[in-house]
Design an enzyme around this catalytic site. Sequence first.
Site, mmCIF file in Angstrom:
data_model
loop_
_atom_site.group_PDB
_atom_site.id
_atom_site.type_symbol
_atom_site.label_atom_id
_atom_site.label_comp_id
_atom_site.label_asym_id
_atom_site.label_seq_id
_atom_site.Cartn_x
_atom_site.Cartn_y
_atom_site.Cartn_z
ATOM 1 N N HIS A 112 5.424 -7.095 -1.767
ATOM 2 C CA HIS A 112 4.033 -7.364 -2.164
ATOM 3 C C HIS A 112 3.824 -7.211 -3.662
ATOM 4 O O HIS A 112 2.692 -7.099 -4.127
ATOM 5 C CB HIS A 112 3.064 -6.441 -1.412
ATOM 6 C CG HIS A 112 2.966 -6.734 0.050
ATOM 7 N ND1 HIS A 112 2.420 -5.852 0.943
ATOM 8 C CD2 HIS A 112 3.365 -7.800 0.782
ATOM 9 C CE1 HIS A 112 2.477 -6.374 2.166
ATOM 10 N NE2 HIS A 112 3.046 -7.542 2.092
ATOM 11 N N GLY A 178 5.318 4.860 7.687
ATOM 12 C CA GLY A 178 4.029 4.885 7.020
ATOM 13 C C GLY A 178 3.334 3.546 6.887
ATOM 14 O O GLY A 178 2.764 3.236 5.852
ATOM 15 N N SER A 180 0.760 0.648 9.171
ATOM 16 C CA SER A 180 -0.106 0.492 10.352
ATOM 17 C C SER A 180 0.271 -0.722 11.187
ATOM 18 O O SER A 180 -0.246 -0.895 12.288
ATOM 19 C CB SER A 180 -1.562 0.336 9.894
ATOM 20 O OG SER A 180 -1.675 -0.804 9.047
ATOM 21 N N LEU A 205 2.272 8.733 10.948
ATOM 22 C CA LEU A 205 1.326 9.813 11.271
ATOM 23 C C LEU A 205 0.700 9.572 12.639
ATOM 24 O O LEU A 205 0.416 10.510 13.380
ATOM 25 C CB LEU A 205 0.227 9.851 10.193
ATOM 26 C CG LEU A 205 -0.518 11.160 9.954
ATOM 27 C CD1 LEU A 205 0.446 12.290 9.637
ATOM 28 C CD2 LEU A 205 -1.528 10.990 8.819
ATOM 29 N N GLU A 206 0.468 8.306 12.979
ATOM 30 C CA GLU A 206 -0.126 7.903 14.262
ATOM 31 C C GLU A 206 0.583 6.638 14.732
ATOM 32 O O GLU A 206 1.260 5.976 13.943
ATOM 33 C CB GLU A 206 -1.622 7.626 14.075
ATOM 34 C CG GLU A 206 -1.895 6.523 13.064
ATOM 35 C CD GLU A 206 -3.300 6.545 12.487
ATOM 36 O OE1 GLU A 206 -4.226 7.055 13.148
ATOM 37 O OE2 GLU A 206 -3.455 6.074 11.359
HETATM 38 N N1 APR Z 1 2.951 10.184 6.673
HETATM 39 C C1 APR Z 1 3.260 9.146 7.522
HETATM 40 N N2 APR Z 1 2.393 8.128 7.817
HETATM 41 C C2 APR Z 1 1.184 8.187 7.241
HETATM 42 C C3 APR Z 1 0.791 9.246 6.371
HETATM 43 C C4 APR Z 1 1.745 10.274 6.100
HETATM 44 N N3 APR Z 1 1.470 11.294 5.294
HETATM 45 N N4 APR Z 1 -0.509 9.022 5.976
HETATM 46 C C5 APR Z 1 -0.898 7.876 6.588
HETATM 47 N N5 APR Z 1 0.111 7.376 7.359
HETATM 48 C C6 APR Z 1 0.119 6.143 8.154
HETATM 49 C C7 APR Z 1 -1.205 5.827 8.811
HETATM 50 O O1 APR Z 1 -1.255 6.417 10.093
HETATM 51 C C8 APR Z 1 -1.175 4.298 8.886
HETATM 52 O O2 APR Z 1 -0.579 3.878 10.107
HETATM 53 O O3 APR Z 1 0.352 5.080 7.251
HETATM 54 C C9 APR Z 1 -0.281 3.898 7.711
HETATM 55 C C10 APR Z 1 -1.010 3.253 6.532
HETATM 56 O O4 APR Z 1 -1.552 2.051 6.985
HETATM 57 P P1 APR Z 1 -2.368 1.075 5.988
HETATM 58 O O5 APR Z 1 -3.362 1.850 5.255
HETATM 59 O O6 APR Z 1 -2.809 -0.074 6.822
HETATM 60 O O7 APR Z 1 -1.274 0.611 4.912
HETATM 61 P P2 APR Z 1 -0.076 -0.439 5.067
HETATM 62 O O8 APR Z 1 0.406 -0.519 6.489
HETATM 63 O O9 APR Z 1 0.921 -0.140 4.042
HETATM 64 O O10 APR Z 1 -0.831 -1.829 4.716
HETATM 65 C C11 APR Z 1 -0.078 -3.013 4.720
HETATM 66 O O11 APR Z 1 -1.919 -4.249 3.851
HETATM 67 O O12 APR Z 1 -3.703 -4.023 2.531
HETATM 68 C C12 APR Z 1 -2.498 -4.617 2.615
HETATM 69 O O13 APR Z 1 -0.996 -5.329 0.929
HETATM 70 C C13 APR Z 1 -1.557 -4.201 1.491
HETATM 71 O O14 APR Z 1 0.745 -3.534 1.619
HETATM 72 C C14 APR Z 1 -0.502 -3.378 2.220
HETATM 73 C C15 APR Z 1 -0.550 -3.944 3.626
#
Ligand code: APR
Length: 238
Positions: A112, A178, A180, A205-206
């Site tokens: 990205h 990490g 979603s 985390l979930e």
């Molecule tokens: N340790 C492990 N997992 C974690 C932690 C932690 N400390 N904190 C949060 N998480 C998990 C959450 O439970 C969630 O499932 O990380 C995930 C973050 O999800 P998003 O906020 O949706 O981020 P991401 O999956 O990286 O988003 C994907 O979407 O917005 C666009 O381009 C952007 O690259 C990004 C893409």
Amino acid sequence: MRHMAQIRNIVVLTGAGISAESGLRTFRAADGLWEDHRVEDVATPEAFRRDPDLVQRFYDERRENILAARPNPAHEALARLDREWSGDLLIVTQNIDDLHERAGASRVLHMHGEGLSAWCTACDARQRWTGILRDEPPCPACGARALRPDIVWFGEMPYRMDDIFAALSRADLFVSIGTSGAVYPAAGFVQEAKSHGARALELNLERSQGSQWFDETRLGPASDLVPRWVEEVLGGAS
Ligand code: APR
């Protein structure tokens, strides 16, 4: 299904959750970035045409946060894996921060884009950028005032998809950390890897939106789960 002893080629996918404990906000949590900003306002090419100053300010602030952040034990553990794993390893990150590299990892691919990179839309040059872009500085290569964040926005094609799919087709083990599972094409990588016979592990985390595709899900903070998993892999490898 391949067992630990048969694991040679590993693909790791990381998302915002791996950098959460370094103080960088995730996107979809209750305090996530998309709570304060509409994607349509700050993360699309249309938004940049409509209001470049708003978009530049959003990424200028993220760039500052990236520079102030430090790698955490999860980044450090993956850097150790990168140093000590003799098989194939590719860390595909959705993150625009450079914490994997600052922890010492080199087999990293930013699908990205990168927050500390500016892309000139006049001459196509890309260069490391740690300052601001909202004041429309001239491109160091061509002088045009046409620099944008080197980020893949919604509606744009992620970088190096051929390299990613080649690595997924060879993977014995796919590990997601990490993320979603809300955004494609990254959310589809687990199925792609499994279609080639890989084992799939989720560290989060979930449970993510794609949890059902994984052979195993471990729940908890990355700074705890990732060092233990890397110890297992390297322990299993020796
Ligand atoms: N340790 C492990 N997992 C974690 C932690 C932690 N400390 N904190 C949060 N998480 C998990 C959450 O439970 C969630 O499932 O990380 C995930 C973050 O999800 P998003 O906020 O949706 O981020 P991401 O999956 O990286 O988003 C994907 O979407 O917005 C666009 O381009 C952007 O690259 C990004 C893409």
